[in-house]
Design a protein around this motif. Structure first.
Motif, PDB file in Angstrom:
ATOM      1  N   GLY A   1      30.140  30.521  47.359  1.00 36.80           N
ATOM      2  CA  GLY A   1      30.115  29.065  47.478  1.00 36.80           C
ATOM      3  C   GLY A   1      28.883  28.440  46.859  1.00 36.80           C
ATOM      4  N   HIS A   2      27.876  29.276  46.546  1.00 37.25           N
ATOM      5  CA  HIS A   2      26.649  28.778  45.932  1.00 37.25           C
ATOM      6  C   HIS A   2      26.722  28.761  44.410  1.00 37.25           C
ATOM      7  CE1 HIS A   2      24.678  28.553  49.748  1.00 37.25           C
ATOM      8  NE2 HIS A   2      24.831  29.835  49.988  1.00 37.25           N
ATOM      9  N   PHE A   3      27.882  29.077  43.853  1.00 39.09           N
ATOM     10  CA  PHE A   3      28.042  29.065  42.400  1.00 39.09           C
ATOM     11  C   PHE A   3      29.157  28.095  42.026  1.00 39.09           C
ATOM     12  CE2 PHE A   3      26.462  33.250  43.610  1.00 39.09           C
ATOM     13  CZ  PHE A   3      25.345  33.356  42.791  1.00 39.09           C
ATOM     14  N   LEU A   4      28.893  27.258  41.061  1.00 43.90           N
ATOM     15  CA  LEU A   4      29.905  26.326  40.578  1.00 43.90           C
ATOM     16  C   LEU A   4      30.927  27.072  39.726  1.00 43.90           C
ATOM     17  CD1 LEU A   4      27.503  23.404  39.614  1.00 43.90           C
ATOM     18  CD2 LEU A   4      28.984  23.540  41.634  1.00 43.90           C
ATOM     19  N   PRO A   5      32.160  26.566  39.646  1.00 40.70           N
ATOM     20  CA  PRO A   5      33.185  27.275  38.853  1.00 40.70           C
ATOM     21  C   PRO A   5      32.743  27.578  37.428  1.00 40.70           C
ATOM     22  CG  PRO A   5      34.206  25.585  40.206  1.00 40.70           C
ATOM     23  CD  PRO A   5      32.720  25.406  40.373  1.00 40.70           C
ATOM     24  N   ARG A   6      31.982  26.679  36.807  1.00 43.13           N
ATOM     25  CA  ARG A   6      31.553  26.923  35.429  1.00 43.13           C
ATOM     26  C   ARG A   6      30.540  28.064  35.315  1.00 43.13           C
ATOM     27  NH1 ARG A   6      28.916  21.963  36.680  1.00 43.13           N
ATOM     28  NH2 ARG A   6      26.632  22.165  36.769  1.00 43.13           N
ATOM     29  N   GLU A   7      29.966  28.481  36.445  1.00 43.20           N
ATOM     30  CA  GLU A   7      28.990  29.566  36.428  1.00 43.20           C
ATOM     31  C   GLU A   7      29.625  30.947  36.584  1.00 43.20           C
ATOM     32  OE1 GLU A   7      24.923  27.919  38.270  1.00 43.20           O
ATOM     33  OE2 GLU A   7      26.616  27.790  39.681  1.00 43.20           O
ATOM     34  N   LEU A   8      30.897  31.010  36.950  1.00 42.12           N
ATOM     35  CA  LEU A   8      31.530  32.297  37.202  1.00 42.12           C
ATOM     36  C   LEU A   8      31.561  33.221  35.985  1.00 42.12           C
ATOM     37  CD1 LEU A   8      34.498  31.411  39.593  1.00 42.12           C
ATOM     38  CD2 LEU A   8      32.206  32.229  40.174  1.00 42.12           C
ATOM     39  N   PRO A   9      31.872  32.727  34.771  1.00 45.20           N
ATOM     40  CA  PRO A   9      31.869  33.658  33.637  1.00 45.20           C
ATOM     41  C   PRO A   9      30.524  34.351  33.449  1.00 45.20           C
ATOM     42  CG  PRO A   9      33.001  31.628  33.036  1.00 45.20           C
ATOM     43  CD  PRO A   9      32.368  31.382  34.370  1.00 45.20           C
TER      44      PRO A   9
ATOM     45  N   LEU B   1      40.971  31.800  44.218  1.00 44.25           N
ATOM     46  CA  LEU B   1      41.257  33.190  43.895  1.00 44.25           C
ATOM     47  C   LEU B   1      41.916  33.348  42.526  1.00 44.25           C
ATOM     48  CD1 LEU B   1      41.209  36.132  44.719  1.00 44.25           C
ATOM     49  CD2 LEU B   1      43.355  35.780  45.950  1.00 44.25           C
ATOM     50  N   GLY B   2      42.889  32.497  42.200  1.00 45.86           N
ATOM     51  CA  GLY B   2      43.556  32.627  40.904  1.00 45.86           C
ATOM     52  C   GLY B   2      42.581  32.488  39.750  1.00 45.86           C
ATOM     53  N   ASP B   3      41.683  31.505  39.836  1.00 47.21           N
ATOM     54  CA  ASP B   3      40.684  31.318  38.780  1.00 47.21           C
ATOM     55  C   ASP B   3      39.727  32.503  38.724  1.00 47.21           C
ATOM     56  OD1 ASP B   3      41.816  28.835  38.332  1.00 47.21           O
ATOM     57  OD2 ASP B   3      40.346  27.766  39.572  1.00 47.21           O
ATOM     58  N   VAL B   4      39.350  33.014  39.891  1.00 49.68           N
ATOM     59  CA  VAL B   4      38.416  34.141  39.959  1.00 49.68           C
ATOM     60  C   VAL B   4      39.017  35.375  39.295  1.00 49.68           C
ATOM     61  CG1 VAL B   4      37.330  35.759  41.560  1.00 49.68           C
ATOM     62  CG2 VAL B   4      37.185  33.300  41.977  1.00 49.68           C
ATOM     63  N   LEU B   5      40.275  35.668  39.585  1.00 48.08           N
ATOM     64  CA  LEU B   5      40.917  36.835  38.981  1.00 48.08           C
ATOM     65  C   LEU B   5      40.964  36.718  37.462  1.00 48.08           C
ATOM     66  CD1 LEU B   5      43.870  37.433  41.475  1.00 48.08           C
ATOM     67  CD2 LEU B   5      41.608  38.490  41.457  1.00 48.08           C
ATOM     68  N   GLY B   6      41.246  35.523  36.966  1.00 49.30           N
ATOM     69  CA  GLY B   6      41.260  35.314  35.523  1.00 49.30           C
ATOM     70  C   GLY B   6      39.895  35.535  34.896  1.00 49.30           C
TER      71      GLY B   6
ATOM     72  N   LEU C   1      37.435  37.376  36.088  1.00 52.03           N
ATOM     73  CA  LEU C   1      37.099  38.795  36.162  1.00 52.03           C
ATOM     74  C   LEU C   1      37.751  39.568  35.019  1.00 52.03           C
ATOM     75  CD1 LEU C   1      37.396  39.416  40.009  1.00 52.03           C
ATOM     76  CD2 LEU C   1      35.309  39.672  38.650  1.00 52.03           C
ATOM     77  N   GLY C   2      39.003  39.269  34.733  1.00 51.84           N
ATOM     78  CA  GLY C   2      39.682  39.920  33.618  1.00 51.84           C
ATOM     79  C   GLY C   2      39.005  39.642  32.299  1.00 51.84           C
ATOM     80  N   ARG C   3      38.607  38.393  32.083  1.00 45.14           N
ATOM     81  CA  ARG C   3      37.941  38.040  30.829  1.00 45.14           C
ATOM     82  C   ARG C   3      36.559  38.683  30.708  1.00 45.14           C
ATOM     83  NH1 ARG C   3      41.285  33.545  31.538  1.00 45.14           N
ATOM     84  NH2 ARG C   3      39.965  32.545  33.108  1.00 45.14           N
ATOM     85  N   ALA C   4      35.935  38.991  31.852  1.00 46.32           N
ATOM     86  CA  ALA C   4      34.623  39.624  31.831  1.00 46.32           C
ATOM     87  C   ALA C   4      34.704  41.127  31.593  1.00 46.32           C
ATOM     88  CB  ALA C   4      33.899  39.362  33.150  1.00 46.32           C
ATOM     89  N   GLY C   5      35.912  41.691  31.562  1.00 44.71           N
ATOM     90  CA  GLY C   5      36.054  43.113  31.293  1.00 44.71           C
ATOM     91  C   GLY C   5      36.319  43.968  32.507  1.00 44.71           C
ATOM     92  N   PHE C   6      36.957  43.363  33.532  1.00 42.31           N
ATOM     93  CA  PHE C   6      37.295  44.105  34.745  1.00 42.31           C
ATOM     94  C   PHE C   6      38.803  44.277  34.860  1.00 42.31           C
ATOM     95  CE2 PHE C   6      33.177  42.253  35.979  1.00 42.31           C
ATOM     96  CZ  PHE C   6      32.546  43.340  36.566  1.00 42.31           C
TER      97      PHE C   6
ATOM     98  N   ARG D   1      34.971  48.169  36.311  1.00 42.75           N
ATOM     99  CA  ARG D   1      34.456  47.907  34.972  1.00 42.75           C
ATOM    100  C   ARG D   1      35.205  48.728  33.939  1.00 42.75           C
ATOM    101  NH1 ARG D   1      28.500  48.535  31.978  1.00 42.75           N
ATOM    102  NH2 ARG D   1      29.445  48.565  29.915  1.00 42.75           N
ATOM    103  N   THR D   2      35.753  48.026  32.934  1.00 41.29           N
ATOM    104  CA  THR D   2      36.362  48.677  31.782  1.00 41.29           C
ATOM    105  C   THR D   2      35.552  48.247  30.556  1.00 41.29           C
ATOM    106  OG1 THR D   2      37.892  46.832  31.440  1.00 41.29           O
ATOM    107  CG2 THR D   2      38.621  48.636  32.882  1.00 41.29           C
ATOM    108  N   GLN D   3      36.064  48.458  29.397  1.00 35.88           N
ATOM    109  CA  GLN D   3      35.403  47.935  28.198  1.00 35.88           C
ATOM    110  C   GLN D   3      35.524  46.414  28.193  1.00 35.88           C
ATOM    111  OE1 GLN D   3      33.539  49.791  26.177  1.00 35.88           O
ATOM    112  NE2 GLN D   3      34.025  51.434  27.619  1.00 35.88           N
ATOM    113  N   PRO D   4      34.674  45.708  27.452  1.00 40.40           N
ATOM    114  CA  PRO D   4      34.710  44.237  27.439  1.00 40.40           C
ATOM    115  C   PRO D   4      35.993  43.704  26.818  1.00 40.40           C
ATOM    116  CG  PRO D   4      32.602  45.019  26.617  1.00 40.40           C
ATOM    117  CD  PRO D   4      33.512  46.213  26.700  1.00 40.40           C
ATOM    118  N   ALA D   5      37.068  43.761  27.615  1.00 44.46           N
ATOM    119  CA  ALA D   5      38.359  43.245  27.179  1.00 44.46           C
ATOM    120  C   ALA D   5      39.082  42.723  28.390  1.00 44.46           C
ATOM    121  CB  ALA D   5      39.194  44.341  26.503  1.00 44.46           C
ATOM    122  N   ALA D   6      40.172  42.020  28.184  1.00 49.66           N
ATOM    123  CA  ALA D   6      40.915  41.456  29.303  1.00 49.66           C
ATOM    124  C   ALA D   6      41.394  42.563  30.216  1.00 49.66           C
ATOM    125  CB  ALA D   6      42.101  40.647  28.802  1.00 49.66           C
TER     126      ALA D   6
END
Length: 250
Positions: free
Chosen positions: A132-140, A201-206, A208-213, A240-245
């Motif tokens: 809750g201490h992080f804004l949505p734009r800070e998640l990536p 949660l839906g935004d978070v999962l997306g 995480l995938g873009r970050a390589g998880f 953690r996988t390689q930096p891919a979706a």
């Protein structure tokens, strides 16, 4: 919250008018006597769900506060456990916590989760109640930092509680809290970032995938299910996988 050991209303008001860092420095001596501290039931359920995935060598509690999550990690990690938080006051309390002899080494580091002072140092990263201490734009950026401190195949795990529905009083209480915080931050500086409904949660999962998880969701035992059959609490396990979706499994 306003009992003999918890903070008084005036203390909470002073905290809320401070920065996040200074506010938690002020709250730290009484933090463990507030509802803001992650309940033991959540900590124990997460540890139980992660146990079959281990053992892990080195673990990190992200935004560790007074160290309750670090205690959960000591039963999962064989070599070391590190707690990182940007509040010096919270870390001071964490260092004074009594711990049994033996087990992994424990270290405390003052740092910002958005700029972690580690690289590929951990097999497991957990976090409890900090998002809750992080804004949505800070998640990536946040998830990229977590990805960078994990070794290949390492896991990032955190619990997510199902949000209350509009028919429940809790829905309106959280909505009202966020509205008050938005007004406060529009009128007062420095800002105090704490929103209960910004971590979707839906935004978070997306992200995480873009970050390589690669992400899986696990129902946490002991919390039951809602009327529609969905879990009341889930563990998000991001590997953690390689930096891919990454892939997402429900």
């Amino acid at each position: 919250m306003f009992g003999p050991e918890g903070p008084r209303l005036r203390e909470l008001a002073v905290q809320a008018l401070s920065s996040v860092e200074h506010g938690y420095d002020l709250l730290a001596p009484k933090f463990d006597h507030t509802p803001f501290r992650t309940p033991d039931q959540v900590l124990e359920s997460v540890a139980k769900a992660l146990a079959p995935l281990g053992p892990f060598e080195d673990g990190l509690d992200l935004c560790c506060g007074t160290g309750a999550g670090v205690e959960a990690l000591t039963g999962l990690c064989r070599r070391s456990v590190t707690g990182v938080d940007f509040s010096a006051g919270m870390l001071d309390v964490a260092r004074r916590r009594a711990r049994p002899a033996g087990g992994p080494g424990v270290a405390w580091v003052r740092g910002d989760a958005r700029a972690l002072p580690f690289r590929a140092a951990f097999d497991l990263v957990v976090s409890f109640g900090a998002f809750g201490h992080f804004l949505p734009r800070e998640l990536p950026g946040l998830f990229a930092e977590v990805h960078s401190v994990l070794r290949p195949g390492g896991r990032f795990a955190f619990p997510v509680l199902a949000p209350p529905r509009p028919a429940q009083p809790g829905f309106w209480a959280l909505l009202g809290f966020d509205a008050v915080m938005r007004v406060r931050n529009a009128l007062w500086r420095p800002p105090f970032v704490m929103y209960y409904r910004a971590f979707r949660l839906g935004d978070v999962l997306g992200e995480l995938g873009r970050a390589g998880f690669a992400v899986e969701l696990h129902a946490l035992a002991g919390f039951g299910r809602r009327g529609d059959g969905s879990p009341r609490a889930r563990l998000v396990e991001a590997r953690r996988t390689q930096p891919a979706a990454g892939s997402v499994n429900s």
